[in-house]
Design an enzyme around this catalytic site. Sequence first.
Site, mmCIF file in Angstrom:
data_model
loop_
_atom_site.group_PDB
_atom_site.id
_atom_site.type_symbol
_atom_site.label_atom_id
_atom_site.label_comp_id
_atom_site.label_asym_id
_atom_site.label_seq_id
_atom_site.Cartn_x
_atom_site.Cartn_y
_atom_site.Cartn_z
ATOM 1 N N GLY A 1 2.743 -1.304 4.486
ATOM 2 C CA GLY A 1 2.728 0.129 4.209
ATOM 3 C C GLY A 1 4.129 0.629 3.921
ATOM 4 N N HIS B 1 -9.559 1.091 5.762
ATOM 5 C CA HIS B 1 -8.250 1.389 6.353
ATOM 6 C C HIS B 1 -8.446 2.418 7.465
ATOM 7 C CE1 HIS B 1 -4.094 2.579 6.837
ATOM 8 N NE2 HIS B 1 -3.740 1.534 6.108
ATOM 9 N N GLU C 1 -5.578 -5.215 11.062
ATOM 10 C CA GLU C 1 -4.604 -4.149 11.261
ATOM 11 C C GLU C 1 -4.898 -3.423 12.577
ATOM 12 O OE1 GLU C 1 -2.657 -2.920 7.306
ATOM 13 O OE2 GLU C 1 -4.335 -1.599 7.660
ATOM 14 N N GLY D 1 2.027 2.175 11.095
ATOM 15 C CA GLY D 1 2.957 3.293 10.925
ATOM 16 C C GLY D 1 3.643 3.727 12.213
ATOM 17 N N GLU E 1 -6.742 4.836 8.375
ATOM 18 C CA GLU E 1 -6.484 6.233 7.988
ATOM 19 C C GLU E 1 -7.718 6.854 7.341
ATOM 20 O OE1 GLU E 1 -2.882 5.485 5.798
ATOM 21 O OE2 GLU E 1 -1.816 5.074 7.672
ATOM 22 N N SER F 1 3.170 -2.086 10.697
ATOM 23 C CA SER F 1 4.620 -2.018 10.905
ATOM 24 C C SER F 1 5.341 -3.318 10.535
ATOM 25 C CB SER F 1 4.930 -1.619 12.348
ATOM 26 O OG SER F 1 4.415 -0.325 12.616
ATOM 27 N N ASN G 1 0.865 -1.194 0.000
ATOM 28 C CA ASN G 1 0.000 0.000 0.000
ATOM 29 C C ASN G 1 0.897 1.239 0.000
ATOM 30 O OD1 ASN G 1 -1.876 2.010 0.457
ATOM 31 N ND2 ASN G 1 -2.349 1.394 2.562
ATOM 32 N N TRP G 2 0.958 1.897 -1.158
ATOM 33 C CA TRP G 2 1.857 3.056 -1.282
ATOM 34 C C TRP G 2 1.325 4.279 -0.539
ATOM 35 C CZ3 TRP G 2 4.209 3.647 -6.912
ATOM 36 C CH2 TRP G 2 4.956 2.509 -7.209
ATOM 37 N N LYS G 3 0.064 4.244 -0.144
ATOM 38 C CA LYS G 3 -0.580 5.407 0.484
ATOM 39 C C LYS G 3 -0.355 6.654 -0.389
ATOM 40 C CE LYS G 3 0.195 3.352 4.989
ATOM 41 N NZ LYS G 3 0.115 3.531 6.427
HETATM 42 C C1 PEP Z 1 -0.968 0.076 6.230
HETATM 43 O O1 PEP Z 1 -0.971 1.186 5.734
HETATM 44 O O2 PEP Z 1 -1.917 -0.696 6.010
HETATM 45 C C2 PEP Z 1 0.145 -0.310 7.087
HETATM 46 C C3 PEP Z 1 0.077 -1.462 7.671
HETATM 47 O O3 PEP Z 1 1.170 0.598 7.214
HETATM 48 P P1 PEP Z 1 2.601 0.311 7.901
HETATM 49 O O4 PEP Z 1 3.122 -0.987 7.320
HETATM 50 O O5 PEP Z 1 3.443 1.487 7.523
HETATM 51 O O6 PEP Z 1 2.372 0.192 9.367
#
Ligand code: PEP
Length: 256
Positions: free
Chosen positions: A233, A95, A167, A173, A97, A212, A9-11
Site C-alpha cells: 500500500g 480488501h 492481510e 496502514g 477497507e 505495512s 495498491n495506490w488506493k
Molecule cells: C493494502 O492496502 O493492501 C496495504 C497492505 O496497505 P499498507 O501497505 O499501507 O499497509
Amino acid sequence: MAHALVIGNWKLNGSLHLVSTMLFDLQYALRGIQNCKVVIAPPVIYLGNVKQAICDSFIELGAQNVDIHASGAFTGEISSAMLKDIGVKYVIIGHSERRILHSETDQVIARKFYMLKKEGLIPVLCIGETEAEYQEGKTKEACARQIDVIMHVQGSEVFNDVVVAYEPIWAIGTGKSAHPEQVQEVHSFIRTYITQKNANKASLVTIQYGGSVTSKNAEALLAQPDIDGLLVGSACLNIESFIEIIRLAAKQKQVA
Ligand code: PEP
C-alpha cells in the site's frame, strides 16, 4: 513458484503527474529484472493512463474493485468485462477497507470473485483477521472462513490461478507489520487448506502478504518459503521504496 508477485495498491492516491513520473522511473529501474511480476493498481480513473504508460514493459495492470453485476442500472459501478476490455489482468477484492468502509460482506466478495473468474481475470482475494481475532488466536479460523465462503459454493477448482493476499487487518496502514515467521505459518496453513480441498493444485495459488510492507521489512518476509509476493500500500507511492521492494523480491525468489 517461478516468479515473485509484487502489487502496488495506490488506493485513493495519484494524479496524472504521478502516473507519468512513477511509471517512467519504474520501467527504467526495472530493466533486466526478470523473475518478479509487477502490477500497478491505480484508482479506476487512471487505469487507461497507466495502461498506456506501461505498454512497452512487463508491468501489468490491476484494478482495486469490480461490481457484482455484469451491466445495467448501477450508477458509478465498473464491470469485470469493462476491466478486461481495457487490459486489466488482476483485480483486488475483499480488501479490509472495502469490507469495513463499504460494508462488503463475504457473500458480496464471493460474487465479485465469481464475476472475475467468469471473465478470465485474476482475483487478488484479500483475507485476514481482525485485531481481536488475532489476540484470541483465531487467525487461521478467520482465513478458513473467508476461503470457505467461496469454495463451498463455487468449488475448490476456482482457486486455481488466483492470488490470495493474507492481510491481517491490524497490520494494514498501521506501521505494525506481522512477524515473518507468523506470516509463514499462516501462508503455509492457507496453502495446505486449499491443497486438501483441491488435490495437487495449491501450487497454482500465489499467496502474497500485505500489511505495512516497507523496503526495510520486505527482505525478511520474502525469505519465507510460502510468501510468494507482497501487496504493498503506502510504500508503493514512494518510487525508491517500491523499486527496492521489487528488487528484493526478484533476488529472494531467484535464490529460492
Ligand atoms: C493494502 O492496502 O493492501 C496495504 C497492505 O496497505 P499498507 O501497505 O499501507 O499497509
